[in-house]
Write a protein that holds these residues in place. Structure first.
Motif, PDB file in Angstrom:
ATOM      1  N   LEU A 172      42.690  37.261  56.191  1.00 50.83           N
ATOM      2  CA  LEU A 172      41.429  38.002  56.139  1.00 50.83           C
ATOM      3  C   LEU A 172      41.015  38.307  54.698  1.00 50.83           C
ATOM      4  O   LEU A 172      39.830  38.201  54.356  1.00 50.83           O
ATOM      5  CB  LEU A 172      41.539  39.286  56.963  1.00 50.83           C
ATOM      6  N   VAL A 173      41.980  38.666  53.847  1.00 51.89           N
ATOM      7  CA  VAL A 173      41.660  38.926  52.435  1.00 51.89           C
ATOM      8  C   VAL A 173      41.211  37.630  51.754  1.00 51.89           C
ATOM      9  O   VAL A 173      40.268  37.630  50.950  1.00 51.89           O
ATOM     10  CB  VAL A 173      42.856  39.579  51.712  1.00 51.89           C
ATOM     11  N   ALA A 174      41.861  36.511  52.069  1.00 54.66           N
ATOM     12  CA  ALA A 174      41.458  35.229  51.485  1.00 54.66           C
ATOM     13  C   ALA A 174      40.051  34.842  51.937  1.00 54.66           C
ATOM     14  O   ALA A 174      39.261  34.305  51.145  1.00 54.66           O
ATOM     15  CB  ALA A 174      42.458  34.133  51.865  1.00 54.66           C
ATOM     16  N   ALA A 175      39.710  35.116  53.180  1.00 55.56           N
ATOM     17  CA  ALA A 175      38.358  34.814  53.671  1.00 55.56           C
ATOM     18  C   ALA A 175      37.318  35.659  52.938  1.00 55.56           C
ATOM     19  O   ALA A 175      36.258  35.154  52.536  1.00 55.56           O
ATOM     20  CB  ALA A 175      38.282  35.058  55.181  1.00 55.56           C
ATOM     21  N   VAL A 176      37.620  36.928  52.738  1.00 56.67           N
ATOM     22  CA  VAL A 176      36.702  37.799  52.004  1.00 56.67           C
ATOM     23  C   VAL A 176      36.603  37.336  50.550  1.00 56.67           C
ATOM     24  O   VAL A 176      35.511  37.315  49.971  1.00 56.67           O
ATOM     25  CB  VAL A 176      37.157  39.272  52.114  1.00 56.67           C
ATOM     26  N   ALA A 177      37.728  36.939  49.949  1.00 59.63           N
ATOM     27  CA  ALA A 177      37.700  36.441  48.569  1.00 59.63           C
ATOM     28  C   ALA A 177      36.843  35.176  48.460  1.00 59.63           C
ATOM     29  O   ALA A 177      36.086  35.008  47.498  1.00 59.63           O
ATOM     30  CB  ALA A 177      39.115  36.173  48.077  1.00 59.63           C
ATOM     31  N   ALA A 178      36.929  34.309  49.447  1.00 58.41           N
ATOM     32  CA  ALA A 178      36.101  33.100  49.443  1.00 58.41           C
ATOM     33  C   ALA A 178      34.617  33.465  49.558  1.00 58.41           C
ATOM     34  O   ALA A 178      33.770  32.893  48.869  1.00 58.41           O
ATOM     35  CB  ALA A 178      36.507  32.169  50.581  1.00 58.41           C
ATOM     36  N   GLY A 179      34.295  34.410  50.416  1.00 57.04           N
ATOM     37  CA  GLY A 179      32.911  34.853  50.546  1.00 57.04           C
ATOM     38  C   GLY A 179      32.398  35.499  49.272  1.00 57.04           C
ATOM     39  O   GLY A 179      31.265  35.255  48.845  1.00 57.04           O
ATOM     40  N   LEU A 180      33.234  36.318  48.623  1.00 53.23           N
ATOM     41  CA  LEU A 180      32.834  36.940  47.358  1.00 53.23           C
ATOM     42  C   LEU A 180      32.682  35.889  46.263  1.00 53.23           C
ATOM     43  O   LEU A 180      31.785  35.994  45.422  1.00 53.23           O
ATOM     44  CB  LEU A 180      33.857  37.996  46.947  1.00 53.23           C
ATOM     45  N   GLY A 181      33.540  34.877  46.287  1.00 56.70           N
ATOM     46  CA  GLY A 181      33.408  33.788  45.314  1.00 56.70           C
ATOM     47  C   GLY A 181      32.098  33.046  45.496  1.00 56.70           C
ATOM     48  O   GLY A 181      31.427  32.704  44.521  1.00 56.70           O
ATOM     49  N   TRP A 182      31.714  32.808  46.737  1.00 60.83           N
ATOM     50  CA  TRP A 182      30.441  32.143  47.002  1.00 60.83           C
ATOM     51  C   TRP A 182      29.274  33.012  46.534  1.00 60.83           C
ATOM     52  O   TRP A 182      28.300  32.514  45.964  1.00 60.83           O
ATOM     53  CB  TRP A 182      30.301  31.805  48.481  1.00 60.83           C
ATOM     54  N   ALA A 183      29.361  34.329  46.754  1.00 56.75           N
ATOM     55  CA  ALA A 183      28.308  35.230  46.292  1.00 56.75           C
ATOM     56  C   ALA A 183      28.206  35.206  44.769  1.00 56.75           C
ATOM     57  O   ALA A 183      27.101  35.213  44.212  1.00 56.75           O
ATOM     58  CB  ALA A 183      28.572  36.653  46.775  1.00 56.75           C
ATOM     59  N   PHE A 184      29.340  35.143  44.092  1.00 54.87           N
ATOM     60  CA  PHE A 184      29.359  35.089  42.631  1.00 54.87           C
ATOM     61  C   PHE A 184      28.691  33.805  42.136  1.00 54.87           C
ATOM     62  O   PHE A 184      27.852  33.830  41.241  1.00 54.87           O
ATOM     63  CB  PHE A 184      30.811  35.173  42.141  1.00 54.87           C
TER      64      PHE A 184
END
Length: 166
Positions: free
Chosen positions: A97-109
């Protein structure tokens, strides 16, 4: 243009994250029957990644991942809402779940960086053409450096000659 959020927006995003967690868990239970833990966690991970990409807030994203892990542990894995920690499987679910959120935040960045770069590219496309990374100006639109802080559209509206179709 400032990218700062108004005061209190992180709290609103955390609340939206909690609603996203509940909706993601409902979606996971609608798609996978009890016992399909991996499928349920993956559905929740995709929902959390989309939320993090939309929100673009680190604190809200991490809070949502932890809330998602707690709700998944209590309701997707166990059905009575009791939190029972089983060691490595629970830590692996938290990591997913943390990796999924990190991927989403990376895409937002990345999306924010590309959004900031678009006006410059659009300005070059309006004033000239790009050949091998170099802007070649047209005869009717000489390339002039833009003053600091001015927007391409305001400068074009004031200084640019009339556009002709080529």
């Amino acid at each position: 243009m400032s990218t700062r959020r108004p005061a209190g927006s992180t709290e609103l995003l955390v609340a939206a994250g909690f609603a996203t967690v509940v909706g993601g868990c409902l979606l996971a239970t609608a798609i996978f029957p009890p016992g399909h833990v991996l499928g349920r966690i993956l559905v929740l991970a995709v929902v959390l990644a989309v939320f993090a990409a939309w929100a673009g807030d680190l604190l809200a994203g991490l809070a949502t991942a932890v809330m998602g892990w707690l709700v998944a542990t209590g309701f997707l894995i166990g059905r009575e809402g009791e939190l029972r920690f089983t060691g490595m499987p629970d830590l692996a679910r938290l990591a997913v779940l943390v990796a999924a959120v990190a991927a989403g935040l990376g895409w937002a960045f990345v999306r924010n960086i590309l959004a900031k770069a678009e006006p410059v590219e659009a300005d070059h496309a309006q004033r000239g053409r790009v050949v091998a990374g170099t802007v070649i100006s047209r005869d009717d639109a000489p390339m002039r450096p833009r003053p600091h802080g001015s927007s391409p559209t305001s400068r074009r509206a004031l200084n640019a000659p009339p556009r002709h179709r080529v």
